[in-house]
Motif scaffolding. Structure first.
Motif, PDB file in Angstrom:
ATOM      1  N   ALA A  15     -33.248  71.060  24.560  1.00  0.00           N
ATOM      2  CA  ALA A  15     -33.192  71.782  23.477  1.00  0.00           C
ATOM      3  C   ALA A  15     -32.767  73.256  23.340  1.00  0.00           C
ATOM      4  N   THR A  16     -33.855  73.971  24.797  1.00  0.00           N
ATOM      5  CA  THR A  16     -32.847  75.576  24.138  1.00  0.00           C
ATOM      6  C   THR A  16     -30.911  75.231  24.686  1.00  0.00           C
ATOM      7  N   GLY A  17     -30.491  74.918  25.764  1.00  0.00           N
ATOM      8  CA  GLY A  17     -29.185  74.332  26.339  1.00  0.00           C
ATOM      9  C   GLY A  17     -28.859  74.240  24.875  1.00  0.00           C
ATOM     10  N   LEU A  18     -28.735  73.262  24.018  1.00  0.00           N
ATOM     11  CA  LEU A  18     -28.191  72.954  22.457  1.00  0.00           C
ATOM     12  C   LEU A  18     -28.686  73.903  21.893  1.00  0.00           C
ATOM     13  N   ALA A  19     -29.916  74.292  21.173  1.00  0.00           N
ATOM     14  CA  ALA A  19     -29.849  75.846  20.460  1.00  0.00           C
ATOM     15  C   ALA A  19     -28.602  76.517  21.014  1.00  0.00           C
TER      16      ALA A  19
ATOM     17  N   HIS B  32     -21.390  79.439  19.497  1.00  0.00           N
ATOM     18  CA  HIS B  32     -20.542  78.735  18.509  1.00  0.00           C
ATOM     19  C   HIS B  32     -20.100  79.446  17.017  1.00  0.00           C
ATOM     20  N   ALA B  33     -21.534  79.512  17.079  1.00  0.00           N
ATOM     21  CA  ALA B  33     -22.104  80.590  15.549  1.00  0.00           C
ATOM     22  C   ALA B  33     -21.492  82.265  15.357  1.00  0.00           C
ATOM     23  N   VAL B  34     -21.262  82.954  17.187  1.00  0.00           N
ATOM     24  CA  VAL B  34     -21.746  84.142  16.885  1.00  0.00           C
ATOM     25  C   VAL B  34     -19.847  84.113  17.155  1.00  0.00           C
ATOM     26  N   ALA B  35     -19.568  83.113  18.145  1.00  0.00           N
ATOM     27  CA  ALA B  35     -17.684  82.800  18.109  1.00  0.00           C
ATOM     28  C   ALA B  35     -17.315  83.175  16.368  1.00  0.00           C
ATOM     29  N   TYR B  36     -17.837  82.177  15.312  1.00  0.00           N
ATOM     30  CA  TYR B  36     -16.676  81.793  15.118  1.00  0.00           C
ATOM     31  C   TYR B  36     -17.234  83.433  13.718  1.00  0.00           C
ATOM     32  N   ALA B  37     -18.574  83.723  13.634  1.00  0.00           N
ATOM     33  CA  ALA B  37     -18.261  85.337  13.070  1.00  0.00           C
ATOM     34  C   ALA B  37     -18.008  86.003  13.472  1.00  0.00           C
ATOM     35  N   ASN B  38     -17.851  86.932  14.480  1.00  0.00           N
ATOM     36  CA  ASN B  38     -16.349  87.801  14.512  1.00  0.00           C
ATOM     37  C   ASN B  38     -14.707  86.937  14.279  1.00  0.00           C
TER      38      ASN B  38
ATOM     39  N   GLN C 104     -24.520  92.415   7.191  1.00  0.00           N
ATOM     40  CA  GLN C 104     -26.003  92.362   7.599  1.00  0.00           C
ATOM     41  C   GLN C 104     -26.605  90.777   7.338  1.00  0.00           C
ATOM     42  N   GLY C 105     -26.844  89.992   5.423  1.00  0.00           N
ATOM     43  CA  GLY C 105     -27.246  89.212   5.632  1.00  0.00           C
ATOM     44  C   GLY C 105     -27.011  87.949   6.603  1.00  0.00           C
ATOM     45  N   LEU C 106     -25.731  88.058   7.334  1.00  0.00           N
ATOM     46  CA  LEU C 106     -25.121  87.058   8.221  1.00  0.00           C
ATOM     47  C   LEU C 106     -25.898  87.400   9.356  1.00  0.00           C
ATOM     48  N   GLY C 107     -25.625  88.723   9.478  1.00  0.00           N
ATOM     49  CA  GLY C 107     -26.007  89.250  11.221  1.00  0.00           C
ATOM     50  C   GLY C 107     -27.297  89.265  11.509  1.00  0.00           C
ATOM     51  N   PHE C 108     -28.544  89.597  10.618  1.00  0.00           N
ATOM     52  CA  PHE C 108     -29.620  89.030  10.505  1.00  0.00           C
ATOM     53  C   PHE C 108     -29.949  87.553  11.254  1.00  0.00           C
ATOM     54  N   LEU C 109     -29.393  86.721  10.268  1.00  0.00           N
ATOM     55  CA  LEU C 109     -29.467  85.241  10.580  1.00  0.00           C
ATOM     56  C   LEU C 109     -29.464  85.039  11.968  1.00  0.00           C
ATOM     57  N   LEU C 110     -28.119  85.455  12.950  1.00  0.00           N
ATOM     58  CA  LEU C 110     -27.605  84.935  13.830  1.00  0.00           C
ATOM     59  C   LEU C 110     -28.315  85.535  14.646  1.00  0.00           C
ATOM     60  N   ALA C 111     -29.233  87.349  14.281  1.00  0.00           N
ATOM     61  CA  ALA C 111     -30.338  87.404  15.216  1.00  0.00           C
ATOM     62  C   ALA C 111     -31.992  87.036  15.583  1.00  0.00           C
ATOM     63  N   ASP C 112     -31.983  86.368  14.275  1.00  0.00           N
ATOM     64  CA  ASP C 112     -33.068  85.109  14.589  1.00  0.00           C
ATOM     65  C   ASP C 112     -33.015  83.967  15.020  1.00  0.00           C
ATOM     66  N   MET C 113     -31.885  83.423  15.446  1.00  0.00           N
ATOM     67  CA  MET C 113     -31.496  82.825  16.083  1.00  0.00           C
ATOM     68  C   MET C 113     -31.780  82.921  17.577  1.00  0.00           C
ATOM     69  N   ALA C 114     -30.530  84.393  17.731  1.00  0.00           N
ATOM     70  CA  ALA C 114     -30.649  84.555  19.361  1.00  0.00           C
ATOM     71  C   ALA C 114     -32.324  84.593  20.394  1.00  0.00           C
ATOM     72  N   ALA C 115     -33.670  85.406  18.966  1.00  0.00           N
ATOM     73  CA  ALA C 115     -34.191  85.478  19.024  1.00  0.00           C
ATOM     74  C   ALA C 115     -35.056  84.012  19.783  1.00  0.00           C
TER      75      ALA C 115
ATOM     76  N   ASP D 272     -38.371  72.759  18.024  1.00  0.00           N
ATOM     77  CA  ASP D 272     -38.452  72.755  16.569  1.00  0.00           C
ATOM     78  C   ASP D 272     -37.487  74.260  16.608  1.00  0.00           C
ATOM     79  N   ALA D 273     -37.091  75.105  17.553  1.00  0.00           N
ATOM     80  CA  ALA D 273     -36.290  76.188  17.673  1.00  0.00           C
ATOM     81  C   ALA D 273     -35.022  75.219  17.401  1.00  0.00           C
ATOM     82  N   ALA D 274     -34.254  74.466  18.093  1.00  0.00           N
ATOM     83  CA  ALA D 274     -33.396  73.966  18.428  1.00  0.00           C
ATOM     84  C   ALA D 274     -32.948  73.568  17.203  1.00  0.00           C
ATOM     85  N   MET D 275     -33.521  72.526  16.096  1.00  0.00           N
ATOM     86  CA  MET D 275     -33.564  72.330  14.879  1.00  0.00           C
ATOM     87  C   MET D 275     -33.028  73.360  14.121  1.00  0.00           C
ATOM     88  N   LYS D 276     -33.476  74.246  14.315  1.00  0.00           N
ATOM     89  CA  LYS D 276     -33.584  75.891  13.599  1.00  0.00           C
ATOM     90  C   LYS D 276     -32.343  76.160  13.957  1.00  0.00           C
ATOM     91  N   VAL D 277     -32.278  76.359  14.902  1.00  0.00           N
ATOM     92  CA  VAL D 277     -30.633  77.083  15.453  1.00  0.00           C
ATOM     93  C   VAL D 277     -29.595  76.210  15.162  1.00  0.00           C
TER      94      VAL D 277
END
Length: 380
Positions: free
Chosen positions: A250-254, A260-266, A279-290, A325-330
């Motif tokens: 699950a961690t590898g999948l997340a 992919h999300a970071v690459a697309y966002a850049n 900022q709204g998108l950057g914070f979302l990516l930060a939560d995903m990384a956490a 649960d994190a994989a589903m959210k991420v």
């Protein structure tokens, strides 16, 4: 992006490097077409076995890799970040090798274990039944003692690698009651054993999941692993480790979804700016990384306890719960980052989202994990 791993030895670092190279060459290049076409990756598990990746956490004296569980799980995570179905099947194979390794006689181990750990024989785990998933004590599949062995009759369900595996860790009833289940090392092909068609699943479609129908198939007596009636303790002793395997997958999948999300966002721009700079998108990516980093830390904590010989059952349930649960959210958030493109099959994030869902269900649903965790708080 490559995960910056803290590994215990130089040998472990070399193993991760080998895994990344193999996964980039053999998994990442094939996953999209095989998953889309629901096509089995013929020859791939033999290749993983030749690379020494199918027996990593088992002792070298049995032909395994002799690696600590914390290293094996990080290898599994690397595989999952390229191809979740292959990583899950690898985890299931490792789970299926546990009964023989831990409970088999020296003669049984000598006969079968080297080929299993070398990946020459790929395994499946056959515990669940149509009416007995989380409640393993409700098994009905019967193993009747007869001259020379046991006659197996009944239906098993939800078998990863069903119909493809060379052997199955099979759990069947030899007597009534909770102490009447026994464990067998069943061959993948025997007269009286047939398989249903592959289940039509949301994801993980390149590796089949099937039912198995045992119609009086005869297993030799030396296929019994452990003592009669010892089946459930054998099954449960393997499941804690299996839950860690799913947490790593699950961690590898997340991680793949985050990458992919970071690459697309850049690359994607809106209102004259890259969307990563909003900022709204950057914070979302930060939560995903956490969430990804927390999942990894949680499964590694449990694995290190296991490696030290300390109790880790609660930590394994926590890791499985947190990571899946994190994989589903991420993965859901990755679809959001890509917007409309994320909802199409032109990008892999929609597949990641579909694949993440099952990880909250198998190896004990996350409701069962909460039950396991909460029971440890009850005073005696």
């Amino acid at each position: 992006m490559a995960v910056d791993r803290l590994l215990p030895t130089e040998e472990a670092a070399d193993l991760i490097a080998l895994t990344r190279d193999l996964a980039d060459r053999e998994l990442a290049t094939r996953v999209a077409s095989h998953e889309k076409e629901e096509r089995y990756p013929d020859g791939l598990f033999a290749l993983l076995g030749q690379a020494g990746l199918l027996g990593l956490p088992y002792p070298e004296e049995f032909g395994g890799g002799g690696q600590p569980y914390e290293v094996y799980l990080q290898v599994l995570e690397e595989l999952a970040s390229r191809w979740a179905a292959v990583a899950v099947a690898t985890s299931v194979h490792t789970l299926a090798c546990h009964p023989l390794t831990a409970y088999g006689t020296p003669e049984q181990r000598e006969r079968w274990l080297p080929r299993m750990l070398a990946g020459e024989l790929v395994g499946g785990y056959s515990l669940s039944e149509p009416q007995a998933g989380s409640d393993a004590a409700a098994l009905n599949c019967k193993a009747e003692p007869v001259d020379g062995g046991y006659r197996i009759t009944g239906t098993k369900a939800w078998i990863t690698h069903g119909g493809k595996a060379d052997f199955y860790a099979l759990f069947a009833r030899t007597a009534p009651g909770p102490h009447g289940v026994s464990c067998f090392l069943a061959p993948g092909r025997v007269e009286g054993l047939t398989f249903g068609p592959p289940e039509e699943k949301m994801g993980l479609n390149a590796v089949p999941t099937t039912a198995a129908y045992w119609d009086g198939a005869l297993l030799e007596r030396d296929r019994l692993i452990g003592a009669e009636g010892q089946g459930l303790p054998i099954a449960f002793s393997a499941l804690d480790s299996g839950r860690l395997g799913i947490a790593a997958c699950a961690t590898g999948l997340a991680q793949a979804a985050l990458d992919h999300a970071v690459a697309y966002a850049n690359e994607r721009t809106t209102f004259g700016r890259r969307i990563v700079d909003h900022q709204g998108l950057g914070f979302l990516l930060a939560d995903m990384a956490a969430a990804v980093d927390s999942s990894r830390a949680t499964y590694l904590d449990a694995a290190r306890r296991r490696d030290l010989g300390r109790p880790f059952s609660r930590q394994a349930s926590v890791a499985k719960l947190v990571a899946t649960d994190a994989a589903m959210k991420v993965t859901t958030d990755a679809v959001q980052v890509l917007g409309g493109y994320g909802y199409t099959r032109d990008f892999p994030v929609e597949r990641y989202m579909r694949e993440a869902k099952i990880m909250q269900i198998f190896e004990g649903t996350n409701q069962i994990q909460r039950l396991v965790i909460s029971r440890q708080f009850a005073t005696r």
